[in-house]
Design a protein around this motif. Structure first.
Motif, PDB file in Angstrom:
ATOM      1  N   MET A   1      34.336  11.684 -20.317  1.00  0.00           N
ATOM      2  CA  MET A   1      33.022  11.650 -20.998  1.00  0.00           C
ATOM      3  C   MET A   1      31.921  11.964 -19.992  1.00  0.00           C
ATOM      4  SD  MET A   1      30.847  10.630 -23.266  1.00  0.00           S
ATOM      5  CE  MET A   1      29.270  10.768 -23.443  1.00  0.00           C
ATOM      6  N   LEU A   2      31.780  11.083 -19.023  1.00  0.00           N
ATOM      7  CA  LEU A   2      30.824  11.338 -17.931  1.00  0.00           C
ATOM      8  C   LEU A   2      31.595  11.409 -16.616  1.00  0.00           C
ATOM      9  CD1 LEU A   2      27.801  11.549 -17.006  1.00  0.00           C
ATOM     10  CD2 LEU A   2      27.960   9.108 -16.512  1.00  0.00           C
ATOM     11  N   ASP A   3      31.356  12.509 -15.913  1.00  0.00           N
ATOM     12  CA  ASP A   3      32.026  12.720 -14.636  1.00  0.00           C
ATOM     13  C   ASP A   3      30.979  12.947 -13.563  1.00  0.00           C
ATOM     14  OD1 ASP A   3      34.645  12.762 -13.742  1.00  0.00           O
ATOM     15  OD2 ASP A   3      35.161  14.239 -15.307  1.00  0.00           O
ATOM     16  N   VAL A   4      30.927  12.058 -12.617  1.00  0.00           N
ATOM     17  CA  VAL A   4      30.004  12.237 -11.500  1.00  0.00           C
ATOM     18  C   VAL A   4      30.859  12.574 -10.295  1.00  0.00           C
ATOM     19  CG1 VAL A   4      28.274  11.117 -10.054  1.00  0.00           C
ATOM     20  CG2 VAL A   4      28.406  10.578 -12.495  1.00  0.00           C
ATOM     21  N   ARG A   5      30.584  13.734  -9.682  1.00  0.00           N
ATOM     22  CA  ARG A   5      31.465  14.197  -8.610  1.00  0.00           C
ATOM     23  C   ARG A   5      30.709  14.370  -7.303  1.00  0.00           C
ATOM     24  NH1 ARG A   5      34.682  18.928 -11.918  1.00  0.00           N
ATOM     25  NH2 ARG A   5      35.702  17.543 -13.412  1.00  0.00           N
ATOM     26  N   ASP A   6      30.953  13.464  -6.414  1.00  0.00           N
ATOM     27  CA  ASP A   6      30.452  13.575  -5.024  1.00  0.00           C
ATOM     28  C   ASP A   6      28.966  13.872  -4.947  1.00  0.00           C
ATOM     29  OD1 ASP A   6      33.051  13.246  -4.072  1.00  0.00           O
ATOM     30  OD2 ASP A   6      33.458  15.386  -4.372  1.00  0.00           O
ATOM     31  N   ILE A   7      28.133  13.198  -5.731  1.00  0.00           N
ATOM     32  CA  ILE A   7      26.718  13.545  -5.622  1.00  0.00           C
ATOM     33  C   ILE A   7      26.053  12.839  -4.440  1.00  0.00           C
ATOM     34  CG2 ILE A   7      26.217  14.311  -7.984  1.00  0.00           C
ATOM     35  CD1 ILE A   7      25.072  11.599  -8.563  1.00  0.00           C
ATOM     36  N   CYS A   8      25.193  13.601  -3.779  1.00  0.00           N
ATOM     37  CA  CYS A   8      24.404  13.106  -2.663  1.00  0.00           C
ATOM     38  C   CYS A   8      22.946  13.372  -2.978  1.00  0.00           C
ATOM     39  CB  CYS A   8      24.730  13.844  -1.360  1.00  0.00           C
ATOM     40  SG  CYS A   8      26.430  13.647  -0.855  1.00  0.00           S
ATOM     41  N   LYS A   9      22.089  12.491  -2.532  1.00  0.00           N
ATOM     42  CA  LYS A   9      20.654  12.746  -2.648  1.00  0.00           C
ATOM     43  C   LYS A   9      19.995  12.355  -1.335  1.00  0.00           C
ATOM     44  CE  LYS A   9      16.733  13.782  -4.418  1.00  0.00           C
ATOM     45  NZ  LYS A   9      16.416  15.195  -4.755  1.00  0.00           N
ATOM     46  N   ASN A  10      19.335  13.341  -0.736  1.00  0.00           N
ATOM     47  CA  ASN A  10      18.586  13.070   0.498  1.00  0.00           C
ATOM     48  C   ASN A  10      17.107  13.211   0.228  1.00  0.00           C
ATOM     49  OD1 ASN A  10      21.158  13.135   1.557  1.00  0.00           O
ATOM     50  ND2 ASN A  10      20.923  15.186   2.451  1.00  0.00           N
ATOM     51  N   PHE A  11      16.337  12.296   0.758  1.00  0.00           N
ATOM     52  CA  PHE A  11      14.880  12.478   0.783  1.00  0.00           C
ATOM     53  C   PHE A  11      14.524  12.754   2.229  1.00  0.00           C
ATOM     54  CE2 PHE A  11      15.357   9.642  -2.931  1.00  0.00           C
ATOM     55  CZ  PHE A  11      14.753  10.436  -3.887  1.00  0.00           C
ATOM     56  N   GLY A  12      14.328  14.023   2.561  1.00  0.00           N
ATOM     57  CA  GLY A  12      14.143  14.375   3.967  1.00  0.00           C
ATOM     58  C   GLY A  12      15.411  13.997   4.713  1.00  0.00           C
ATOM     59  N   GLY A  13      15.274  13.225   5.758  1.00  0.00           N
ATOM     60  CA  GLY A  13      16.457  12.840   6.525  1.00  0.00           C
ATOM     61  C   GLY A  13      17.127  11.585   5.990  1.00  0.00           C
ATOM     62  N   LEU A  14      16.533  11.005   4.965  1.00  0.00           N
ATOM     63  CA  LEU A  14      17.053   9.736   4.445  1.00  0.00           C
ATOM     64  C   LEU A  14      18.110  10.009   3.392  1.00  0.00           C
ATOM     65  CD1 LEU A  14      16.476   6.689   4.771  1.00  0.00           C
ATOM     66  CD2 LEU A  14      14.978   6.900   2.773  1.00  0.00           C
TER      67      LEU A  14
END
Lengths: 248, 320
Positions: free
Chosen positions: A1-14
């Motif tokens: 149904m919902l598949d989240v695959r290896d998501i990354c989120k950077n804010f600048g270097g964070l």
């Protein structure tokens, strides 16, 4: 149904979200827990579409929705509620739900019809009002409603579009101790065909309504399991309660 | 959210009837005043549609009014087209300009939206002012009025023209009220109340706002068509931004977001202007004081304040 695959989120270097993956079956209730600053809100925004991931993919029923915006995701059946009530002020509960129901039906643009007064919208409004316990409050102005009623309407607006996937951002935020149990029952009683992701910091909600629990810490999923497994987990205990010996 | 209340119906009917009576009983000059009020009232209704119900405060409605007037003038005086074709082209031109402005400005909020509309309006003004084909700053003359002799109306008669303009005010109001109660209008109210939430429910809000702005522009264009026929002459003066400012004053004076209020506001402003103008050149000062008083007293405008009082009273009666 919902598949989240290896998501990354950077804010600048964070790096706020790191390689998050999760897989939800249809009808599953998933509660995402974690202490303040664990990246829960960021994950929520990535799922809802208000943020785009730096890398990784999100699939809804097999379709990539990673680059879709908020309204496109909503039209695919992904609905959200807000941590802070985000209602149509100045209107009644009924008018609020009718706006959501008509928009959910895709009826927004006709100059010559009155979809908000149509039978199907009225039925949805009554059905949803029943579900969230506002059936006898339909003609109350939102501005005059109690905090608890406003909180219920917040969930009602998200339900009135008849979503496949419901994302809830701290649904019991601000609800007093006297009403918490009622709210947990409300969430637990939602129709089973709706898949639900709840982002929450309160462990009890997870234990009361979740099929599975994911625990975030420092932007990573550090644990995933059933409520019982979560109760027994040393990792979770450590995150939530700290190291007892060390604190003493 | 818009509801066609008995008070709105009564107000519109009373103002229109009073103006009609004034035109019938008065001579040439009162009729000119009635026409001036009617044109301003149509513009004010069109502006209230987007500003009061869509949260889009525009400072280019004067320019759109001018575009409607120029399109009609160009089609009849230069192109030699009949007035029906000219009307359709003028309405389409105004609506198209509105759609463009609305689409570009829809994602801009607050003061920046106002500035964007002002900039687009000024662009239209400059284009018309510089255009040799449209007569530049000399304007265009020789514009035909509608020929309604088939139904016994002589549009060259000042009374009949004034009454015709009042009829168009009613049509413009009815059209705006109808659309505000439609699916489209309810959705627009939703955007006004909470745009973020409407998007989360699946609405492409900017597109909806652009269409709303286009519809409003079409109404403003209709006022322009009448303006061109009224003086049978158009000049770039019609597009100057102060025209937009005056319309905004009328809407605020009458009651933003009431639709009926702006019609009363137009009558009030024009009558004050002429009555006080007869005594002193400084009539702007009096209007200014009036506007300050209206804003300080809750910002509901003259009609809006009355509506508010009556609702308060009804509320107290319901509680008792």
């Amino acid at each position: 149904m919902l598949d989240v695959r290896d998501i990354c989120k950077n804010f600048g270097g964070l790096r706020v979200s790191r390689d998050i993956s999760m897989h939800l079956e249809r009808g599953e209730r998933r509660v995402v827990l974690g202490p303040n600053g664990a990246g829960k809100t960021t994950l929520f925004n990535l799922l809802a579409g208000t943020l785009k991931p730096t890398s990784g993919e999100i699939l809804l029923d097999g379709a990539r929705i990673t680059n879709l915006n908020v309204e496109q995701r909503a039209r695919l059946g992904l609905s959200r509620s807000y941590q802070k009530n985000n209602l149509f002020e100045g209107l009644t509960v009924r008018e609020n739900l009718a706006l959501a129901a008509a928009t959910g039906e895709g009826k927004t643009s006709s100059f010559f019809s009155r979809a908000h007064e149509s039978r199907s919208v009225r039925e949805t409004v009554e059905e949803v009002a029943e579900m969230v316990g506002l059936a006898d409050r339909l003609d109350t102005g939102v501005a005059h409603a109690s905090y608890g009623n406003r909180r219920q309407l917040e969930v009602g607006l998200a339900l009135a579009t008849k979503p496949k996937l419901l994302l809830m951002d701290e649904p019991t935020s601000g609800v007093g101790p006297g009403m918490i149990d009622a709210f947990h029952r409300l969430i637990a009683s939602l129709p089973r065909e709706i898949t639900i992701v709840i982002v929450e910091h309160d462990l009890d909600l997870g234990f009361d309504v979740a099929d599975r629990i994911s625990v975030l810490n420092y932007g990573e999923v550090v644990f995933e399991g059933t409520p019982d497994e979560t109760k027994g987990s040393d990792v979770v205990r450590e995150i939530y309660l700290g190291d007892w010996q060390g604190d003493a | 959210m818009f509801h066609q209340t008995p008070l709105k119906t009564f107000t519109v009917a009373a103002v229109i009837a009073a103006l009609a009576l004034y035109a019938i009983l008065g001579g040439y000059f009162p009729r000119e005043i009635v026409i001036e009020i009617a044109l301003l009232a149509i513009l004010a209704v069109s502006l209230d549609f987007v500003a009061g119900y869509g949260g889009m405060v525009s400072l280019c409605h004067g320019a759109i009014y001018g575009i409607g007037a120029y399109a009609f003038a160009g089609m009849t005086a230069i192109g030699g087209y009949d007035t029906v074709t000219a009307t359709l082209v003028a309405l389409a031109a105004a609506a198209a300009f509105g759609l463009f402005v609305g689409a570009v400005a829809a994602n801009i909020t607050g003061i920046f939206f106002i500035m964007a509309t002002l900039a687009f309006g000024q662009m239209a003004y400059v284009v018309v002012f510089e255009s040799r084909a449209l007569g530049g700053d000399d304007g265009l003359s020789g514009i035909a009025r509608y020929d309604l002799s088939a139904i016994g109306i002589d549009m060259n008669d000042s009374l009949q023209f004034a009454l015709f303009c009042l009829a168009v005010v009613v049509i413009a109001y009815a059209a705006a009220a109808y659309v505000l109660r439609s699916t489209f209008g309810r959705t627009l109210s939703g955007i006004h109340s909470n745009e973020d939430r409407m998007r989360a429910l699946g609405l492409t809000a900017w597109r909806h706002k652009a269409v709303a702005f286009s519809f409003s522009s079409m109404l403003a264009g209709a006022a322009g068509i009448l303006a061109a026929q009224h003086t049978q002459f158009v000049s770039p003066e019609l597009l100057v931004w102060t025209v937009s400012g005056e319309v905004l004053i009328v809407v605020i004076l009458g009651g933003l977001g009431t639709l009926a209020g702006p019609i009363a506001g137009a009558a009030l402003l024009v009558l004050l202007k002429h009555k006080i103008g007869a005594y002193t050149e400084h009539w702007h000062l009096v209007i200014g004081l009036f506007l300050v008083a209206a804003v300080m007293a809750g910002g509901r405008g003259v009609y809006g304040q009355i509506e508010y009082w009556l609702r308060q009273r009804a509320g107290r009666r319901a509680d008792a």
